[in-house]
Design a protein around this motif. Structure first.
Motif, PDB file in Angstrom:
ATOM      1  N   UNK A 278      12.688  11.773  99.269  1.00  0.00           N
ATOM      2  CA  UNK A 278      13.923  12.542  99.122  1.00  0.00           C
ATOM      3  C   UNK A 278      14.696  11.989  97.938  1.00  0.00           C
ATOM      4  N   UNK A 279      15.037  12.835  96.997  1.00  0.00           N
ATOM      5  CA  UNK A 279      15.778  12.429  95.807  1.00  0.00           C
ATOM      6  C   UNK A 279      16.922  13.393  95.549  1.00  0.00           C
ATOM      7  N   UNK A 280      18.027  12.850  95.072  1.00  0.00           N
ATOM      8  CA  UNK A 280      19.160  13.666  94.630  1.00  0.00           C
ATOM      9  C   UNK A 280      19.397  13.355  93.162  1.00  0.00           C
ATOM     10  N   UNK A 281      19.118  14.332  92.307  1.00  0.00           N
ATOM     11  CA  UNK A 281      19.205  14.145  90.859  1.00  0.00           C
ATOM     12  C   UNK A 281      20.298  15.038  90.284  1.00  0.00           C
ATOM     13  N   UNK A 282      20.960  14.499  89.259  1.00  0.00           N
ATOM     14  CA  UNK A 282      21.985  15.281  88.561  1.00  0.00           C
ATOM     15  C   UNK A 282      21.538  15.532  87.125  1.00  0.00           C
ATOM     16  N   UNK A 283      21.552  16.792  86.736  1.00  0.00           N
ATOM     17  CA  UNK A 283      21.181  17.205  85.380  1.00  0.00           C
ATOM     18  C   UNK A 283      22.436  17.656  84.639  1.00  0.00           C
ATOM     19  N   UNK A 284      22.465  17.397  83.342  1.00  0.00           N
ATOM     20  CA  UNK A 284      23.641  17.756  82.543  1.00  0.00           C
ATOM     21  C   UNK A 284      23.219  18.440  81.242  1.00  0.00           C
ATOM     22  N   UNK A 285      24.136  19.271  80.749  1.00  0.00           N
ATOM     23  CA  UNK A 285      23.890  19.969  79.480  1.00  0.00           C
ATOM     24  C   UNK A 285      25.205  20.550  78.985  1.00  0.00           C
ATOM     25  N   UNK A 286      25.372  20.639  77.679  1.00  0.00           N
ATOM     26  CA  UNK A 286      26.529  21.310  77.081  1.00  0.00           C
ATOM     27  C   UNK A 286      26.215  22.803  76.968  1.00  0.00           C
ATOM     28  N   UNK A 287      26.929  23.602  77.742  1.00  0.00           N
ATOM     29  CA  UNK A 287      26.674  25.041  77.755  1.00  0.00           C
ATOM     30  C   UNK A 287      27.043  25.648  76.407  1.00  0.00           C
ATOM     31  N   UNK A 288      26.215  26.573  75.970  1.00  0.00           N
ATOM     32  CA  UNK A 288      26.441  27.237  74.695  1.00  0.00           C
ATOM     33  C   UNK A 288      25.858  26.507  73.509  1.00  0.00           C
ATOM     34  N   UNK A 289      25.260  25.331  73.741  1.00  0.00           N
ATOM     35  CA  UNK A 289      24.670  24.578  72.626  1.00  0.00           C
ATOM     36  C   UNK A 289      23.295  25.141  72.288  1.00  0.00           C
ATOM     37  N   UNK A 290      22.789  24.775  71.114  1.00  0.00           N
ATOM     38  CA  UNK A 290      21.477  25.257  70.691  1.00  0.00           C
ATOM     39  C   UNK A 290      20.343  24.557  71.435  1.00  0.00           C
ATOM     40  N   UNK A 291      20.611  23.377  71.991  1.00  0.00           N
ATOM     41  CA  UNK A 291      19.584  22.640  72.716  1.00  0.00           C
ATOM     42  C   UNK A 291      19.499  23.175  74.147  1.00  0.00           C
ATOM     43  N   UNK A 292      18.352  23.767  74.515  1.00  0.00           N
ATOM     44  CA  UNK A 292      18.246  24.362  75.863  1.00  0.00           C
ATOM     45  C   UNK A 292      17.902  23.353  76.947  1.00  0.00           C
TER      46      UNK A 292
END
Length: 219
Positions: free
Chosen positions: A196-210
Motif C-alpha cells: 500500500x502506497x500513498x504518492x503525491x504527484x505535482x505539476x505546473x498546470x498550463x506549462x509545456x512540460x506534460x
C-alpha cells in the motif's frame, strides 16, 4: 304467402334495422383517419429524466472525489487553467507510473526515472539503494498488478499554477531479498507481497512540460 317466407322477411327487416343502428352509434371509417394514439403518447408523471443538463456536475471530477469538496474545487480550477486536463486520464497514467517507478526502485535502477522524480524523492530512493548494495543485498521482484488506484486529495495554488494530486495504490508483487551468499533473507520468489502506497504527484498546470513528478511518498 306461406309461413316460411313470412319468417324470412321478418328476420331480414330485423337485420336491416340492427345495421342502421350500429352505423349511427359507431360511425364509419372512411379516408385517412388519424390512427389511435400509442399507449405511451401521454406523458407520465413518474417518468424520470436522465439527460445530462448543461452546466451540471463534471463527471470526470465527481467520479473520483466528492462533489463540492475542496478537492473537487481544486480540480475545477486545474481544468479552467488547462481545459484538456482529464482526471481519469491522469489516474491511468499514475497507475503506469506507479509500476515503472516501484519496479525501478526495487531493482535499483532509477537513473532513467529522474525526470519523473522530485529531487528529494530521487535522493531518498538513491540512498536506500546504496544502503542495500553496501549490505550485499539484492532484490528479485516481479510486478503482478494494481488492485486499486484512488485519488484521495487534490490541491491547486492559483498564484503559482502548482497542482498536487495524492493517489493511494494497492499493488501486488513477488518479492525476495537475497544476501551476498544468495540466500533468501526476506520474502520469497513465489511469495506475493501486497503493498500500500500513498504518492503525491505535482505539476505546473498550463506549462509545456506534460510530465507529473512524484514529490512525496508514504503509506
Amino acid at each position: 304467402m306461406n309461413l316460411p317466407i313470412l319468417q324470412l322477411l321478418v328476420l331480414a327487416a330485423i337485420a336491416v334495422f340492427l345495421i342502421i343502428r350500429l352505423k349511427n352509434v359507431l360511425g364509419t371509417r372512411e379516408g385517412f383517419e388519424k390512427p389511435p394514439a400509442p399507449l405511451d403518447a401521454a406523458p407520465r408523471k413518474d417518468r424520470r429524466n436522465f439527460e445530462v443538463i448543461d452546466g451540471g456536475p463534471d463527471r470526470d471530477i465527481t467520479d473520483h472525489v466528492e462533489e463540492g469538496s475542496e478537492s473537487a474545487k481544486a480540480l475545477e480550477q486545474m481544468k479552467r487553467v488547462e481545459p484538456a486536463f482529464s482526471v481519469s486520464e491522469f489516474l491511468g497514467g499514475a497507475r503506469g507510473a506507479y509500476e515503472m517507478i516501484l519496479m525501478g526502485f526495487e531493482n535499483g535502477q532509477i537513473e532513467d526515472l529522474r525526470p519523473y522524480l522530485d529531487e528529494d524523492v530521487f535522493e531518498s530512493f538513491e540512498e536506500v539503494i546504496k544502503s542495500r548494495e553496501e549490505q550485499g543485498l539484492t532484490i528479485e521482484a516481479e510486478f503482478i498488478g494494481v488492485r486499486e488506484t484512488k485519488l484521495t486529495e487534490a490541491t491547486f495554488d492559483a498564484a503559482t499554477g502548482l497542482a498536487e494530486l495524492t493517489v493511494r495504490f494497492f499493488g501486488e508483487l513477488t518479492f525476495a531479498v537475497r544476501n551476498a551468499e544468495g540466500e533468501v533473507v526476506e520474502g520469497g520468489p513465489t511469495e506475493v507481497k501486497r503493498q500500500r502506497d500513498v504518492w503525491t504527484f505535482a505539476r505546473n498546470m498550463g506549462s509545456d512540460d506534460p510530465n507529473w513528478q512524484l514529490v512525496a511518498t508514504g503509506e
